[in-house]
Enzyme design. Structure first.
Site, PDB file in Angstrom:
ATOM      1  N   TYR A  10       0.907  -1.073   0.091  1.00 24.53           N
ATOM      2  CA  TYR A  10       0.004   0.265   0.055  1.00 24.53           C
ATOM      3  C   TYR A  10       0.870   1.318   0.048  1.00 24.53           C
ATOM      4  O   TYR A  10       0.362   2.246  -0.460  1.00 24.53           O
ATOM      5  CB  TYR A  10      -1.020  -0.136   1.215  1.00 24.53           C
ATOM      6  N   ILE A  11       2.007   1.304   0.526  1.00 20.58           N
ATOM      7  CA  ILE A  11       2.904   2.447   0.625  1.00 20.58           C
ATOM      8  C   ILE A  11       4.126   2.347  -0.381  1.00 20.58           C
ATOM      9  O   ILE A  11       4.394   3.298  -1.154  1.00 20.58           O
ATOM     10  CB  ILE A  11       3.403   2.571   1.926  1.00 20.58           C
ATOM     11  N   THR A  82       5.372  -4.313   9.332  1.00 20.88           N
ATOM     12  CA  THR A  82       5.961  -4.647  10.698  1.00 20.88           C
ATOM     13  C   THR A  82       4.476  -5.176  11.579  1.00 20.88           C
ATOM     14  O   THR A  82       3.958  -4.367  12.014  1.00 20.88           O
ATOM     15  CB  THR A  82       6.528  -3.505  11.482  1.00 20.88           C
ATOM     16  N   LYS A 201       6.317   8.985  14.133  1.00 22.15           N
ATOM     17  CA  LYS A 201       5.614   8.194  13.382  1.00 22.15           C
ATOM     18  C   LYS A 201       4.264   7.611  14.200  1.00 22.15           C
ATOM     19  O   LYS A 201       2.848   7.654  14.274  1.00 22.15           O
ATOM     20  CB  LYS A 201       5.983   7.013  12.436  1.00 22.15           C
ATOM     21  N   GLY A 252     -10.380   1.193  13.554  1.00 18.13           N
ATOM     22  CA  GLY A 252     -10.145   0.251  12.794  1.00 18.13           C
ATOM     23  C   GLY A 252      -8.901   0.448  11.978  1.00 18.13           C
ATOM     24  O   GLY A 252      -8.415   1.455  12.243  1.00 18.13           O
ATOM     25  N   CYS A 255      -3.547   0.955  11.022  1.00 17.45           N
ATOM     26  CA  CYS A 255      -2.310   1.850  11.772  1.00 17.45           C
ATOM     27  C   CYS A 255      -2.907   2.317  12.888  1.00 17.45           C
ATOM     28  O   CYS A 255      -2.115   2.057  13.838  1.00 17.45           O
ATOM     29  CB  CYS A 255      -2.371   3.206  10.515  1.00 17.45           C
ATOM     30  N   PHE A 316     -13.970  -0.330   7.688  1.00 14.66           N
ATOM     31  CA  PHE A 316     -13.488   0.218   9.048  1.00 14.66           C
ATOM     32  C   PHE A 316     -13.684   1.742   9.282  1.00 14.66           C
ATOM     33  O   PHE A 316     -13.597   2.369  10.404  1.00 14.66           O
ATOM     34  CB  PHE A 316     -12.076  -0.132   9.445  1.00 14.66           C
TER      35      PHE A 316
HETATM   36  N1  SAJ Z   1     -12.406   7.390  13.601  1.00 15.55           N
HETATM   37  C1  SAJ Z   1     -13.016   7.758  14.597  1.00 15.55           C
HETATM   38  N2  SAJ Z   1     -13.470   9.006  14.863  1.00 15.55           N
HETATM   39  C2  SAJ Z   1     -12.904   9.891  14.170  1.00 15.55           C
HETATM   40  C3  SAJ Z   1     -11.775   9.650  13.220  1.00 15.55           C
HETATM   41  C4  SAJ Z   1     -11.469   8.507  12.866  1.00 15.55           C
HETATM   42  O1  SAJ Z   1     -13.985   6.926  15.331  1.00 15.55           O
HETATM   43  O2  SAJ Z   1     -13.312  11.118  14.562  1.00 15.55           O
HETATM   44  C5  SAJ Z   1     -11.998   6.031  13.554  1.00 15.55           C
HETATM   45  C6  SAJ Z   1     -12.242   5.609  11.863  1.00 15.55           C
HETATM   46  O3  SAJ Z   1     -13.599   5.436  11.560  1.00 15.55           O
HETATM   47  C7  SAJ Z   1     -11.499   4.329  11.944  1.00 15.55           C
HETATM   48  C8  SAJ Z   1     -10.092   5.041  12.511  1.00 15.55           C
HETATM   49  O4  SAJ Z   1     -10.526   5.658  13.518  1.00 15.55           O
HETATM   50  O5  SAJ Z   1     -11.945   3.272  12.117  1.00 15.55           O
HETATM   51  C9  SAJ Z   1      -8.847   5.191  11.735  1.00 15.55           C
HETATM   52  O6  SAJ Z   1      -9.302   6.078  10.664  1.00 15.55           O
HETATM   53  P1  SAJ Z   1      -8.585   7.547  10.125  1.00 15.55           P
HETATM   54  O7  SAJ Z   1      -9.232   7.988   8.984  1.00 15.55           O
HETATM   55  O8  SAJ Z   1      -8.256   8.167  11.727  1.00 15.55           O
HETATM   56  O9  SAJ Z   1      -7.068   7.097  10.027  1.00 15.55           O
HETATM   57  P2  SAJ Z   1      -6.348   5.688   9.209  1.00 15.55           P
HETATM   58  O10 SAJ Z   1      -6.166   4.533   9.817  1.00 15.55           O
HETATM   59  O11 SAJ Z   1      -6.948   5.732   7.770  1.00 15.55           O
HETATM   60  O12 SAJ Z   1      -4.960   6.506   8.588  1.00 15.55           O
HETATM   61  C10 SAJ Z   1      -3.971   6.996   9.529  1.00 15.55           C
HETATM   62  C11 SAJ Z   1      -3.673   8.513   9.282  1.00 15.55           C
HETATM   63  N3  SAJ Z   1      -2.915   8.722  10.678  1.00 15.55           N
HETATM   64  C12 SAJ Z   1      -3.346  10.029  11.174  1.00 15.55           C
HETATM   65  O13 SAJ Z   1      -4.347  10.676  10.884  1.00 15.55           O
HETATM   66  C13 SAJ Z   1      -2.802  10.467  12.476  1.00 15.55           C
HETATM   67  C14 SAJ Z   1      -2.581   8.364   8.009  1.00 15.55           C
HETATM   68  O14 SAJ Z   1      -2.324   9.971   7.904  1.00 15.55           O
HETATM   69  C15 SAJ Z   1      -1.360   7.631   8.214  1.00 15.55           C
HETATM   70  O15 SAJ Z   1      -0.523   7.592   7.320  1.00 15.55           O
HETATM   71  C16 SAJ Z   1      -2.009   6.226   8.501  1.00 15.55           C
HETATM   72  O16 SAJ Z   1      -2.802   6.083   9.728  1.00 15.55           O
HETATM   73  C17 SAJ Z   1      -0.677   5.292   8.534  1.00 15.55           C
HETATM   74  O17 SAJ Z   1      -0.643   4.560   7.461  1.00 15.55           O
HETATM   75  O18 SAJ Z   1      -0.294   5.437   9.463  1.00 15.55           O
END
Ligand code: SAJ
Length: 401
Positions: A10-11, A82, A201, A252, A255, A316
Protein backbone atom coordinates in the site's frame (compact mmCIF):
# COMPACT_ATOMS: atom_id res chain seq x y z
CA UNK A 1 20.28 7.81 -9.76
CA UNK A 2 18.80 4.34 -9.40
CA UNK A 3 16.74 3.34 -6.34
CA UNK A 4 15.36 0.07 -5.07
CA UNK A 5 12.06 -0.19 -3.14
CA UNK A 6 11.81 -3.31 -1.01
CA UNK A 7 8.08 -4.05 -0.64
CA UNK A 8 5.36 -3.19 -3.17
CA UNK A 9 2.37 -2.85 -0.84
CA UNK A 10 0.00 0.00 0.00
CA UNK A 11 2.89 2.43 0.59
CA UNK A 12 5.92 0.95 -1.22
CA UNK A 13 4.27 0.64 -4.63
CA UNK A 14 2.74 4.16 -4.77
CA UNK A 15 5.99 5.72 -3.48
CA UNK A 16 8.05 3.80 -6.05
CA UNK A 17 5.68 4.89 -8.84
CA UNK A 18 5.71 8.56 -7.80
CA UNK A 19 9.52 8.51 -7.48
CA UNK A 20 9.77 6.95 -10.97
CA UNK A 21 7.42 9.60 -12.33
CA UNK A 22 9.81 12.28 -11.07
CA UNK A 23 12.53 10.75 -13.28
CA UNK A 24 14.38 8.42 -10.88
CA UNK A 25 15.10 4.90 -12.19
CA UNK A 26 13.23 2.57 -9.85
CA UNK A 27 13.41 -1.16 -9.23
CA UNK A 28 10.48 -2.39 -7.13
CA UNK A 29 11.05 -5.64 -5.25
CA UNK A 30 8.45 -7.96 -3.76
CA UNK A 31 8.77 -11.55 -2.54
CA UNK A 32 5.24 -12.24 -3.83
CA UNK A 33 5.64 -13.38 -7.48
CA UNK A 34 2.01 -12.64 -8.27
CA UNK A 35 2.46 -9.00 -7.18
CA UNK A 36 5.58 -8.71 -9.37
CA UNK A 37 3.84 -10.18 -12.43
CA UNK A 38 0.67 -8.16 -11.99
CA UNK A 39 2.65 -4.94 -11.46
CA UNK A 40 4.79 -5.50 -14.55
CA UNK A 41 1.61 -6.13 -16.53
CA UNK A 42 0.40 -2.65 -15.50
CA UNK A 43 -2.27 -3.82 -13.06
CA UNK A 44 -2.46 -2.37 -9.56
CA UNK A 45 -2.94 -5.03 -6.87
CA UNK A 46 -4.05 -2.40 -4.34
CA UNK A 47 -7.02 -0.02 -4.48
CA UNK A 48 -5.82 3.56 -5.05
CA UNK A 49 -7.57 6.04 -7.36
CA UNK A 50 -5.43 7.24 -10.29
CA UNK A 51 -2.43 5.07 -9.41
CA UNK A 52 -2.85 2.42 -12.13
CA UNK A 53 -2.57 5.05 -14.87
CA UNK A 54 0.66 6.33 -13.29
CA UNK A 55 2.00 2.77 -13.06
CA UNK A 56 1.35 2.21 -16.75
CA UNK A 57 3.07 5.49 -17.58
CA UNK A 58 6.29 4.69 -15.66
CA UNK A 59 6.38 1.13 -17.01
CA UNK A 60 6.04 2.48 -20.55
CA UNK A 61 8.79 5.08 -20.24
CA UNK A 62 11.10 2.50 -18.65
CA UNK A 63 11.55 4.33 -15.33
CA UNK A 64 10.02 1.52 -13.26
CA UNK A 65 9.97 -2.26 -13.21
CA UNK A 66 9.13 -4.88 -10.60
CA UNK A 67 11.24 -7.91 -9.74
CA UNK A 68 11.63 -10.44 -6.93
CA UNK A 69 15.34 -9.84 -6.24
CA UNK A 70 17.01 -6.52 -5.45
CA UNK A 71 19.80 -5.29 -7.69
CA UNK A 72 22.67 -2.85 -7.33
CA UNK A 73 21.34 0.70 -6.89
CA UNK A 74 22.38 3.99 -5.28
CA UNK A 75 19.53 4.04 -2.72
CA UNK A 76 17.48 1.35 -0.96
CA UNK A 77 14.09 1.83 0.72
CA UNK A 78 12.61 -0.67 3.13
CA UNK A 79 8.80 -0.49 2.91
CA UNK A 80 7.66 -3.85 4.28
CA UNK A 81 5.04 -4.65 6.95
CA UNK A 82 5.81 -4.71 10.68
CA UNK A 83 3.09 -6.99 12.08
CA UNK A 84 2.65 -8.29 15.64
CA UNK A 85 4.03 -11.41 17.15
CA UNK A 86 2.32 -12.80 20.27
CA UNK A 87 0.35 -10.29 22.37
CA UNK A 88 0.96 -6.99 20.55
CA UNK A 89 4.75 -7.27 20.30
CA UNK A 90 6.09 -5.68 17.09
CA UNK A 91 7.74 -8.11 14.70
CA UNK A 92 10.55 -6.47 12.72
CA UNK A 93 11.64 -9.67 10.97
CA UNK A 94 10.38 -8.44 7.56
CA UNK A 95 12.52 -5.29 7.92
CA UNK A 96 15.47 -7.47 8.90
CA UNK A 97 14.94 -9.90 5.99
CA UNK A 98 14.65 -7.07 3.46
CA UNK A 99 17.82 -5.50 4.91
CA UNK A 100 19.68 -8.83 4.60
CA UNK A 101 18.60 -9.02 0.96
CA UNK A 102 20.16 -5.66 0.10
CA UNK A 103 23.21 -6.06 2.38
CA UNK A 104 25.50 -7.69 -0.23
CA UNK A 105 24.66 -4.96 -2.77
CA UNK A 106 25.52 -1.94 -0.58
CA UNK A 107 28.53 0.15 -1.61
CA UNK A 108 30.23 3.28 -0.38
CA UNK A 109 28.08 6.42 -0.76
CA UNK A 110 24.76 4.54 -0.89
CA UNK A 111 21.58 5.60 0.92
CA UNK A 112 19.56 3.10 3.02
CA UNK A 113 16.17 4.29 4.36
CA UNK A 114 13.52 2.53 6.44
CA UNK A 115 9.93 3.72 5.85
CA UNK A 116 8.13 0.84 7.59
CA UNK A 117 6.41 1.81 10.85
CA UNK A 118 8.94 0.59 13.40
CA UNK A 119 9.62 0.47 17.12
CA UNK A 120 12.09 3.03 18.45
CA UNK A 121 15.66 1.85 17.86
CA UNK A 122 14.96 -0.22 14.72
CA UNK A 123 17.14 1.97 12.45
CA UNK A 124 20.07 1.72 14.89
CA UNK A 125 19.49 -2.00 15.10
CA UNK A 126 19.59 -2.37 11.30
CA UNK A 127 22.73 -0.20 11.13
CA UNK A 128 24.41 -2.59 13.58
CA UNK A 129 23.36 -5.54 11.44
CA UNK A 130 24.72 -3.88 8.29
CA UNK A 131 28.08 -3.03 9.90
CA UNK A 132 28.42 -6.45 11.49
CA UNK A 133 28.25 -8.07 8.07
CA UNK A 134 29.95 -5.25 6.13
CA UNK A 135 32.32 -3.45 8.59
CA UNK A 136 34.08 -1.65 5.71
CA UNK A 137 30.86 0.37 5.12
CA UNK A 138 31.00 2.04 8.56
CA UNK A 139 31.07 5.81 8.03
CA UNK A 140 30.71 5.29 4.28
CA UNK A 141 26.95 4.83 3.78
CA UNK A 142 23.98 6.96 4.74
CA UNK A 143 21.26 5.47 6.94
CA UNK A 144 17.95 7.16 7.77
CA UNK A 145 14.35 6.63 8.86
CA UNK A 146 11.52 8.41 7.01
CA UNK A 147 7.93 7.42 7.85
CA UNK A 148 4.99 7.85 5.50
CA UNK A 149 1.85 9.80 6.41
CA UNK A 150 -0.50 9.26 3.50
CA UNK A 151 -4.21 8.57 3.76
CA UNK A 152 -5.29 5.65 1.57
CA UNK A 153 -7.57 6.97 -1.17
CA UNK A 154 -5.68 10.28 -1.39
CA UNK A 155 -2.17 8.91 -1.85
CA UNK A 156 -1.16 10.68 -5.07
CA UNK A 157 -1.81 14.09 -3.52
CA UNK A 158 -0.51 13.33 -0.02
CA UNK A 159 2.71 11.58 -1.08
CA UNK A 160 3.77 14.73 -2.89
CA UNK A 161 2.26 17.46 -0.72
CA UNK A 162 2.51 16.23 2.87
CA UNK A 163 5.41 17.39 5.02
CA UNK A 164 7.73 14.56 6.04
CA UNK A 165 10.02 13.91 8.96
CA UNK A 166 13.48 12.57 8.07
CA UNK A 167 15.81 11.25 10.74
CA UNK A 168 19.33 10.17 9.84
CA UNK A 169 21.81 8.22 11.93
CA UNK A 170 24.01 11.33 11.48
CA UNK A 171 23.67 14.77 9.86
CA UNK A 172 25.11 13.63 6.53
CA UNK A 173 22.60 10.77 6.34
CA UNK A 174 19.70 13.16 7.03
CA UNK A 175 20.95 15.50 4.30
CA UNK A 176 21.31 12.66 1.79
CA UNK A 177 17.80 11.36 2.50
CA UNK A 178 16.36 14.89 2.23
CA UNK A 179 18.07 15.28 -1.13
CA UNK A 180 16.43 12.08 -2.35
CA UNK A 181 12.88 12.90 -1.18
CA UNK A 182 13.07 16.50 -2.41
CA UNK A 183 13.02 15.07 -5.96
CA UNK A 184 9.31 14.28 -5.62
CA UNK A 185 8.02 15.76 -2.32
CA UNK A 186 6.95 19.40 -2.39
CA UNK A 187 5.88 19.42 1.31
CA UNK A 188 8.50 20.48 3.89
CA UNK A 189 11.15 17.90 4.79
CA UNK A 190 11.90 18.24 8.50
CA UNK A 191 15.32 17.18 9.83
CA UNK A 192 15.72 15.09 12.96
CA UNK A 193 17.47 11.94 14.16
CA UNK A 194 16.34 8.37 13.49
CA UNK A 195 14.91 7.63 16.95
CA UNK A 196 12.82 10.82 17.00
CA UNK A 197 11.50 10.08 13.49
CA UNK A 198 10.53 6.55 14.56
CA UNK A 199 8.68 7.78 17.64
CA UNK A 200 7.13 10.65 15.65
CA UNK A 201 5.29 8.21 13.37
CA UNK A 202 4.01 6.24 16.36
CA UNK A 203 3.08 9.47 18.15
CA UNK A 204 0.98 10.76 15.25
CA UNK A 205 -1.23 7.69 15.15
CA UNK A 206 -1.32 7.32 18.96
CA UNK A 207 -2.39 10.94 19.29
CA UNK A 208 -5.35 10.30 16.99
CA UNK A 209 -6.19 7.10 18.88
CA UNK A 210 -6.20 8.98 22.21
CA UNK A 211 -8.41 11.74 20.77
CA UNK A 212 -10.89 9.23 19.35
CA UNK A 213 -10.90 7.39 22.71
CA UNK A 214 -11.90 10.65 24.38
CA UNK A 215 -14.85 11.02 21.99
CA UNK A 216 -15.82 7.37 22.49
CA UNK A 217 -15.66 7.74 26.27
CA UNK A 218 -17.89 10.82 26.05
CA UNK A 219 -20.42 8.88 23.98
CA UNK A 220 -20.71 6.24 26.71
CA UNK A 221 -20.99 8.89 29.44
CA UNK A 222 -23.71 10.67 27.44
CA UNK A 223 -25.67 7.45 27.02
CA UNK A 224 -25.77 7.12 30.83
CA UNK A 225 -26.57 10.80 31.33
CA UNK A 226 -29.32 10.92 28.69
CA UNK A 227 -27.48 13.59 26.67
CA UNK A 228 -27.03 13.72 22.89
CA UNK A 229 -23.24 13.31 22.43
CA UNK A 230 -23.28 14.97 18.97
CA UNK A 231 -24.89 18.11 20.35
CA UNK A 232 -22.48 18.08 23.27
CA UNK A 233 -19.38 17.80 21.08
CA UNK A 234 -20.68 20.39 18.66
CA UNK A 235 -21.21 22.83 21.53
CA UNK A 236 -17.90 22.07 23.26
CA UNK A 237 -16.09 22.59 19.95
CA UNK A 238 -17.39 26.17 19.85
CA UNK A 239 -14.67 26.87 22.41
CA UNK A 240 -11.67 28.29 20.50
CA UNK A 241 -9.22 25.77 21.94
CA UNK A 242 -11.36 22.61 21.96
CA UNK A 243 -11.55 20.23 18.99
CA UNK A 244 -13.14 16.89 19.90
CA UNK A 245 -13.28 14.15 17.24
CA UNK A 246 -16.23 11.88 16.40
CA UNK A 247 -17.27 8.87 18.44
CA UNK A 248 -17.82 5.66 16.49
CA UNK A 249 -18.08 1.94 17.01
CA UNK A 250 -14.34 1.59 17.72
CA UNK A 251 -11.12 2.18 15.84
CA UNK A 252 -10.03 0.06 12.90
CA UNK A 253 -7.58 -0.09 10.01
CA UNK A 254 -3.99 -1.08 9.89
CA UNK A 255 -2.43 1.96 11.49
CA UNK A 256 -4.21 3.71 14.35
CA UNK A 257 -5.44 0.50 15.98
CA UNK A 258 -1.94 -0.99 15.70
CA UNK A 259 0.85 1.58 16.04
CA UNK A 260 0.16 2.63 19.67
CA UNK A 261 1.06 -0.92 20.74
CA UNK A 262 4.59 -0.29 19.39
CA UNK A 263 4.90 2.31 22.16
CA UNK A 264 3.09 0.39 24.92
CA UNK A 265 5.13 -2.77 24.22
CA UNK A 266 8.42 -0.89 24.71
CA UNK A 267 7.40 1.54 27.48
CA UNK A 268 4.67 -0.27 29.46
CA UNK A 269 5.18 1.74 32.67
CA UNK A 270 5.18 5.16 31.02
CA UNK A 271 2.62 4.72 28.21
CA UNK A 272 -0.50 4.87 30.38
CA UNK A 273 -2.86 7.14 28.44
CA UNK A 274 -1.85 5.46 25.20
CA UNK A 275 -2.59 1.99 26.60
CA UNK A 276 -5.87 3.18 28.14
CA UNK A 277 -6.98 4.73 24.83
CA UNK A 278 -6.43 1.40 23.08
CA UNK A 279 -8.54 -0.30 25.75
CA UNK A 280 -11.35 2.28 25.49
CA UNK A 281 -11.47 2.07 21.70
CA UNK A 282 -11.52 -1.74 21.80
CA UNK A 283 -14.13 -1.68 24.58
CA UNK A 284 -16.36 0.65 22.56
CA UNK A 285 -16.90 -2.10 19.96
CA UNK A 286 -17.88 -4.57 22.70
CA UNK A 287 -20.19 -1.98 24.24
CA UNK A 288 -21.92 -1.48 20.86
CA UNK A 289 -22.33 -5.25 20.41
CA UNK A 290 -23.96 -5.46 23.86
CA UNK A 291 -26.34 -2.61 22.99
CA UNK A 292 -27.45 -4.45 19.85
CA UNK A 293 -27.99 -7.72 21.74
CA UNK A 294 -30.04 -5.91 24.39
CA UNK A 295 -32.16 -4.23 21.73
CA UNK A 296 -32.84 -7.60 20.11
CA UNK A 297 -33.89 -9.10 23.42
CA UNK A 298 -36.09 -6.10 24.23
CA UNK A 299 -37.78 -6.30 20.85
CA UNK A 300 -38.57 -9.98 21.24
CA UNK A 301 -40.01 -9.49 24.74
CA UNK A 302 -42.21 -6.65 23.59
CA UNK A 303 -43.34 -8.01 20.21
CA UNK A 304 -43.28 -11.77 20.81
CA UNK A 305 -41.40 -12.40 17.60
CA UNK A 306 -37.79 -12.32 16.54
CA UNK A 307 -36.60 -9.01 15.02
CA UNK A 308 -35.11 -8.36 11.60
CA UNK A 309 -31.80 -6.58 12.28
CA UNK A 310 -29.93 -4.50 9.68
CA UNK A 311 -26.17 -4.14 10.29
CA UNK A 312 -25.26 -1.03 8.28
CA UNK A 313 -21.59 -0.92 7.21
CA UNK A 314 -18.67 -3.32 7.49
CA UNK A 315 -15.73 -1.11 6.41
CA UNK A 316 -13.40 0.32 9.06
CA UNK A 317 -14.21 3.91 8.08
CA UNK A 318 -16.66 5.81 5.85
CA UNK A 319 -16.75 5.49 2.06
CA UNK A 320 -14.04 2.87 1.61
CA UNK A 321 -14.09 -0.87 0.85
CA UNK A 322 -11.38 -1.79 3.37
CA UNK A 323 -12.51 -4.21 6.10
CA UNK A 324 -9.10 -4.68 7.77
CA UNK A 325 -9.30 -4.64 11.58
CA UNK A 326 -12.82 -3.25 11.21
CA UNK A 327 -14.80 -2.90 14.47
CA UNK A 328 -18.01 -2.86 12.37
CA UNK A 329 -17.16 -6.30 11.02
CA UNK A 330 -16.23 -7.53 14.50
CA UNK A 331 -19.51 -6.28 16.00
CA UNK A 332 -21.55 -7.80 13.16
CA UNK A 333 -19.83 -11.16 13.62
CA UNK A 334 -20.31 -11.11 17.38
CA UNK A 335 -23.98 -10.11 17.23
CA UNK A 336 -24.76 -12.70 14.56
CA UNK A 337 -23.06 -15.43 16.58
CA UNK A 338 -24.87 -14.51 19.81
CA UNK A 339 -27.61 -16.80 21.07
CA UNK A 340 -30.33 -14.18 20.39
CA UNK A 341 -33.06 -14.97 17.96
CA UNK A 342 -33.06 -12.69 14.92
CA UNK A 343 -32.83 -12.45 11.14
CA UNK A 344 -29.88 -10.40 9.93
CA UNK A 345 -29.43 -8.19 6.89
CA UNK A 346 -25.81 -7.15 6.40
CA UNK A 347 -25.06 -4.03 4.39
CA UNK A 348 -21.81 -2.75 2.88
CA UNK A 349 -22.46 -0.54 -0.18
CA UNK A 350 -18.74 -0.34 -1.08
CA UNK A 351 -18.27 -4.04 -1.79
CA UNK A 352 -20.13 -6.29 -4.21
CA UNK A 353 -19.86 -9.57 -2.31
CA UNK A 354 -18.25 -11.08 0.77
CA UNK A 355 -17.21 -14.67 1.47
CA UNK A 356 -18.83 -14.73 4.94
CA UNK A 357 -21.70 -12.24 4.84
CA UNK A 358 -24.56 -12.25 2.36
CA UNK A 359 -24.95 -8.56 1.48
CA UNK A 360 -28.24 -6.68 1.11
CA UNK A 361 -28.69 -3.27 -0.60
CA UNK A 362 -28.87 -0.56 2.05
CA UNK A 363 -32.33 0.81 1.14
CA UNK A 364 -33.89 -2.66 1.15
CA UNK A 365 -32.31 -3.51 4.52
CA UNK A 366 -33.45 -0.20 6.04
CA UNK A 367 -36.98 -0.79 4.80
CA UNK A 368 -37.23 -4.38 6.06
CA UNK A 369 -35.49 -4.09 9.44
CA UNK A 370 -37.08 -3.69 12.86
CA UNK A 371 -33.72 -2.78 14.39
CA UNK A 372 -31.25 -0.72 12.36
CA UNK A 373 -27.64 -0.54 13.57
CA UNK A 374 -25.45 2.15 11.96
CA UNK A 375 -21.82 1.10 12.27
CA UNK A 376 -20.00 3.02 9.52
CA UNK A 377 -20.98 6.54 8.45
CA UNK A 378 -21.12 5.93 4.69
CA UNK A 379 -22.51 8.85 2.66
CA UNK A 380 -25.41 6.75 1.27
CA UNK A 381 -26.78 6.15 4.75
CA UNK A 382 -27.07 9.89 5.34
CA UNK A 383 -29.65 10.04 2.55
CA UNK A 384 -32.08 7.89 4.55
CA UNK A 385 -34.90 9.47 6.55
CA UNK A 386 -35.31 8.90 10.29
CA UNK A 387 -38.10 6.37 11.00
CA UNK A 388 -40.00 6.43 14.29
CA UNK A 389 -41.32 2.92 13.65
CA UNK A 390 -37.87 1.34 13.94
CA UNK A 391 -35.37 0.87 16.74
CA UNK A 392 -32.33 2.80 15.47
CA UNK A 393 -28.92 2.36 17.07
CA UNK A 394 -26.81 5.10 15.53
CA UNK A 395 -23.24 4.53 16.71
CA UNK A 396 -21.57 6.68 14.06
CA UNK A 397 -23.74 9.80 13.88
CA UNK A 398 -25.84 9.25 10.74
CA UNK A 399 -28.80 11.14 12.21
CA UNK A 400 -26.94 12.66 15.17
CA UNK A 401 -30.08 12.00 17.25
N1 SAJ B 1 -12.25 7.40 13.62
C1 SAJ B 1 -13.22 7.70 14.59
N2 SAJ B 1 -13.48 8.99 14.86
C2 SAJ B 1 -12.84 10.01 14.23
C3 SAJ B 1 -11.86 9.72 13.25
C4 SAJ B 1 -11.58 8.39 12.97
O1 SAJ B 1 -13.82 6.80 15.19
O2 SAJ B 1 -13.16 11.17 14.53
C5 SAJ B 1 -11.95 5.98 13.32
C6 SAJ B 1 -12.27 5.60 11.88
O3 SAJ B 1 -13.63 5.26 11.74
C7 SAJ B 1 -11.34 4.42 11.69
C8 SAJ B 1 -10.11 4.79 12.53
O4 SAJ B 1 -10.54 5.80 13.41
O5 SAJ B 1 -11.91 3.23 12.21
C9 SAJ B 1 -8.89 5.27 11.74
O6 SAJ B 1 -9.27 6.11 10.66
P1 SAJ B 1 -8.47 7.44 10.26
O7 SAJ B 1 -9.12 8.06 9.10
O8 SAJ B 1 -8.32 8.30 11.45
O9 SAJ B 1 -6.97 6.95 9.91
P2 SAJ B 1 -6.31 5.82 8.94
O10 SAJ B 1 -6.04 4.62 9.77
O11 SAJ B 1 -7.02 5.63 7.65
O12 SAJ B 1 -4.90 6.57 8.56
C10 SAJ B 1 -4.03 6.99 9.60
C11 SAJ B 1 -3.64 8.47 9.36
N3 SAJ B 1 -2.98 8.99 10.55
C12 SAJ B 1 -3.41 10.10 11.19
O13 SAJ B 1 -4.39 10.72 10.83
C13 SAJ B 1 -2.62 10.54 12.37
C14 SAJ B 1 -2.72 8.57 8.12
O14 SAJ B 1 -2.25 9.90 7.96
C15 SAJ B 1 -1.53 7.62 8.29
O15 SAJ B 1 -0.67 7.68 7.14
C16 SAJ B 1 -2.07 6.21 8.42
O16 SAJ B 1 -2.89 6.15 9.60
C17 SAJ B 1 -0.88 5.25 8.52
O17 SAJ B 1 -0.54 4.62 7.48
O18 SAJ B 1 -0.22 5.21 9.56
Amino acid sequence: MKACFMGLGYIGLPTAIIAAKSGINIVGVDINKRVVEQTNAGHLHIVEPGMEELLQEVLKNGKFRATSQPEECDAYFIVVPTPFKGEHQPDISYVENATRMVLPLLKSGDLYVIESTSPVGTTEHMAELIFQERPELKGNIHIAYCPERVLPGNVIYELVNNDRVIGGMDEASTSHAIEFYSQFVTGMLHRTNARTAELCKLTENSSRDVQIAFANELSMICEQAGINVWDLINLANKHPRVNILHPGCGVGGHCIAVDPYFITAAYPKEARIIAQAREINNYKAQWCAEKVKNAMLGFELENHRKPVVAMMGLAFKPNIDDLRESPAKRITTEVMQSKNNADFLVVEPNIKEHNVFKLTPYEEAYEKADIVVFLTAHDEFKLLDWRDDKVILDFCGIFKR
